[in-house]
Design an enzyme around this catalytic site. Structure first.
Site, PDB file in Angstrom:
ATOM      1  N   ASP A   1     -45.695 -38.578   6.458  1.00 26.23           N
ATOM      2  CA  ASP A   1     -46.971 -37.943   6.790  1.00 26.23           C
ATOM      3  C   ASP A   1     -47.607 -37.271   5.578  1.00 26.23           C
ATOM      4  O   ASP A   1     -48.809 -37.031   5.562  1.00 26.23           O
ATOM      5  CB  ASP A   1     -46.773 -36.909   7.903  1.00 26.23           C
ATOM      6  CG  ASP A   1     -46.580 -37.564   9.257  1.00 26.23           C
ATOM      7  OD1 ASP A   1     -47.143 -38.650   9.472  1.00 26.23           O
ATOM      8  OD2 ASP A   1     -45.861 -36.997  10.102  1.00 26.23           O
TER       9      ASP A   1
ATOM     10  N   HIS B   1     -39.746 -30.696  -2.491  1.00 23.48           N
ATOM     11  CA  HIS B   1     -40.172 -30.494  -1.114  1.00 23.48           C
ATOM     12  C   HIS B   1     -38.991 -30.383  -0.148  1.00 23.48           C
ATOM     13  O   HIS B   1     -39.168 -30.504   1.070  1.00 23.48           O
ATOM     14  CB  HIS B   1     -41.086 -31.642  -0.665  1.00 23.48           C
ATOM     15  CG  HIS B   1     -42.214 -31.197   0.207  1.00 23.48           C
ATOM     16  ND1 HIS B   1     -42.225 -31.366   1.570  1.00 23.48           N
ATOM     17  CD2 HIS B   1     -43.359 -30.566  -0.081  1.00 23.48           C
ATOM     18  CE1 HIS B   1     -43.330 -30.875   2.088  1.00 23.48           C
ATOM     19  NE2 HIS B   1     -44.043 -30.390   1.112  1.00 23.48           N
TER      20      HIS B   1
ATOM     21  N   GLU C   1     -47.931 -41.516  16.923  1.00 20.16           N
ATOM     22  CA  GLU C   1     -47.238 -40.233  16.838  1.00 20.16           C
ATOM     23  C   GLU C   1     -47.684 -39.371  18.015  1.00 20.16           C
ATOM     24  O   GLU C   1     -48.376 -39.833  18.918  1.00 20.16           O
ATOM     25  CB  GLU C   1     -47.518 -39.516  15.508  1.00 20.16           C
ATOM     26  CG  GLU C   1     -46.736 -40.058  14.337  1.00 20.16           C
ATOM     27  CD  GLU C   1     -46.652 -39.093  13.160  1.00 20.16           C
ATOM     28  OE1 GLU C   1     -47.008 -37.899  13.323  1.00 20.16           O
ATOM     29  OE2 GLU C   1     -46.238 -39.528  12.060  1.00 20.16           O
TER      30      GLU C   1
END
Length: 555
Positions: free
Chosen positions: A183, A122, A294
């Protein structure tokens, strides 16, 4: 085709040998561990290449529990950023920590190859790639089980190649869970701990690297070392947030806390950034407030509800949400979560939530809420991923930009960037939220702005085809560069998170006064510069270099 058969194939195929030979020639670099301003395949060569057939044979003949492949390396030649195609020479699929150590020692003593540990792939700009080197597939590393210890200090022992989503599922069975998250949970432990691991809980518990009790590391010298705050502490702190430069994380002991059953998930909107940021900072300063804070920016969007549905957030009063129109104005969404258990009186939870919300200055008509399970909330991005995959919009370039911005400069940044440089976020979300410096361990390798509070601002676009209403890759890259240029010209002391730099000057500037410590630790734990070549910080040294016993040589 297995490892042995692939070797026979190579022996029969001169073109394959020629390809490997050229790869090895291009991978050779100057004969000492150096800083590299931009180590591309055009780097000048002054090391004689090892015989390619010898390298191939020597790797293939190692006594391993796992195996090495030299073909079908396509998946290890790209990452989530989907901007680089950098094929490795080989991929190690380890079945033990000993396999990792054996390969590292062998490469350090007999070849000029580099090594990259790859988790879920990733990374964004080739950081987990080893062009013409060896990629270690960390997800192949078997876990002896996700071992949970319940006590005064509860923790879980896991493999460095384990996915966070699997850890969550197992720990929830005991009523526990890790405290700090990213997240997106379909990432490996080793991958996030090599960076930081940041999400909306970081203001309260710090990033994931602050919630680790112990690590097992294979250093660049092939040594297997157990380390913690009190045992081999320098290596422990070096590896956490160390961008993979000092060692490969093969095991980790992660702190656990009580897990809630449910979450109350709330979004409110602001049209004024100063009120929005003031309320965010107010919430992270309170001891008993929300459990997650957030926010994100909405630029030139009208249909707010449909955009939210793609992220699994469905307000209980969806009619009211569907009627709200932004009329193209820039809005700021504060996103907060309150944990609770099903046996708790819902009225009590609502009273606490209402009291906290009463202290805020959001647009009164824009309070939207939903209640979901804890795991549904934490795994929300994966739900969005499945929707994008179904549309063929996941395997596209992701020119993301993540910045850490001092509190003192956030108003200036927002005014210039959100009202000028970035004219739309149709391509993907823009996250923005503050964290407390006091919750971050300053002994780790992670670099942050030098203020008590700083903001994470994450531009997360996807370069989707223009036919889908998106912008092309070049447009988004130019936009990123305009943001970076503004920060530099304004002298904002901004730090990149998941950093990517092209020059030695930029890396030195990023680390600042901690650069010398970082470089010395690199020489101590990976003196040949074998590890994490995709970060483009250090050059690989010759295995036979007489200078490897000396302090690291800088360009």
């Amino acid at each position: 085709m297995g490892p042995t058969s692939s070797l026979r194939f190579c022996k029969r195929n001169n073109k394959t040998f020629l390809r490997i030979f050229m790869i090895l020639v291009l991978s050779c670099i100057p004969g000492r561990t150096n800083l590299c301003s931009n180590p591309s395949v055009s780097t000048p060569i002054d090391l004689p290449p090892s015989n390619p057939s010898d390298i191939h044979s020597s790797l293939d003949s190692l006594d391993l529990e796992g195996y090495i492949i030299f073909h079908d390396v396509h998946n290890a030649s790209k990452d989530f950023g989907n901007r680089y195609q950098l094929p490795p020479l080989a991929i190690l699929h380890p079945k033990s920590v000993s396999d990792v150590s054996t390969v590292m020692r062998h490469i350090g003593s007999t070849t000029n190859l580099t090594v990259a540990a790859r988790g879920h792939g990733h990374s964004l700009q080739g950081q987990a790639l080893a062009h013409q080197g060896v990629v270690i597939n960390m997800e192949s590393l078997p876990s002896p089980g996700i071992k949970i210890h319940k006590g005064k200090q509860s923790y879980v022992d896991v493999s460095g190649g384990e996915l966070w989503i699997n850890i969550l599922r197992e720990t929830l069975k005991t009523g526990l869970s890790p405290k700090s998250w990213t997240d997106y949970l379909h990432l490996t432990v080793g991958g996030t701990l090599s960076n930081a691991g940041i999400s909306g809980q970081a203001f309260k518990h710090g990033p994931q690297i602050n919630n680790v009790y112990q690590l097992e590391i294979v250093t660049g010298k092939g040594e297997v070392v157990t380390c913690s705050q009190k045992r081999n502490s320098e290596l422990f702190h070096s590896v956490l947030g160390g961008l993979g430069q000092f060692g490969i994380i093969t095991r980790a002991r992660i702190s656990l806390g009580p897990a809630p059953h449910m979450v109350k998930w709330i979004r409110v909107l602001y049209s004024d950034f100063s009120a929005f940021s003031r309320d965010q900072e107010h919430l992270i300063s309170k001891d008993n407030a929300f459990d997650y804070v957030e926010g994100f920016v909405i630029i030139n969007r009208t249909d707010i509800l449909n955009n939210w549905r793609s992220s699994s957030f469905t307000p209980s009063d969806s009619t009211k949400a569907s009627q709200f129109k932004s009329h193209g104005k820039t809005l700021y969404c504060l996103e907060v979560v309150k944990y609770f258990n099903s046996e708790e009186a819902n009225s009590m939870n609502n009273q606490e939530t209402e009291k906290l919300l009463s202290e805020l200055s959001y647009i009164p008509s824009t309070l939207f809420s939903s209640e979901v399970t804890y795991i549904e909330f934490l795994d929300r991005v994966h739900t969005a991923e499945m929707k994008l995959r179904a549309k063929g919009l996941w395997e596209v370039p992701h020119p993301w930009l993540n910045l850490l911005i001092p509190k003192s400069r956030i108003l200036n940044f927002a005014d210039k960037v959100f009202n000028g440089i970035v004219t739309s976020n149709h391509n993907g979300p823009i996250l923005i939220y503050p964290v407390n410096q006091s919750k971050w361990n300053k002994h780790t390798s992670l670099i942050t702005p030098n203020e008590d509070i700083f903001y994470l601002v994450a531009f997360l676009p996807s370069a989707v085809p223009k036919s889908s209403g998106g912008n092309d890759l070049e447009y988004l890259l130019r936009q990123n560069q305009r943001v970076l240029s503004f920060c530099e010209e304004a002298n904002m002391d901004v730090k990149q998170y998941l950093p990517h730099y092209e020059t030695q000057r930029e890396w030195r500037s990023h680390f600042g006064e901690r650069w010398e410590t970082f470089a010395k630790r690199k020489h101590k734990y990976d003196p040949l510069g074998i590890l994490a070549p995709g970060q483009r910080i250090f050059r690989r040294a010759s295995s036979s270099s007489s200078q490897v016993s000396h302090p690291i040589q800088l360009l």
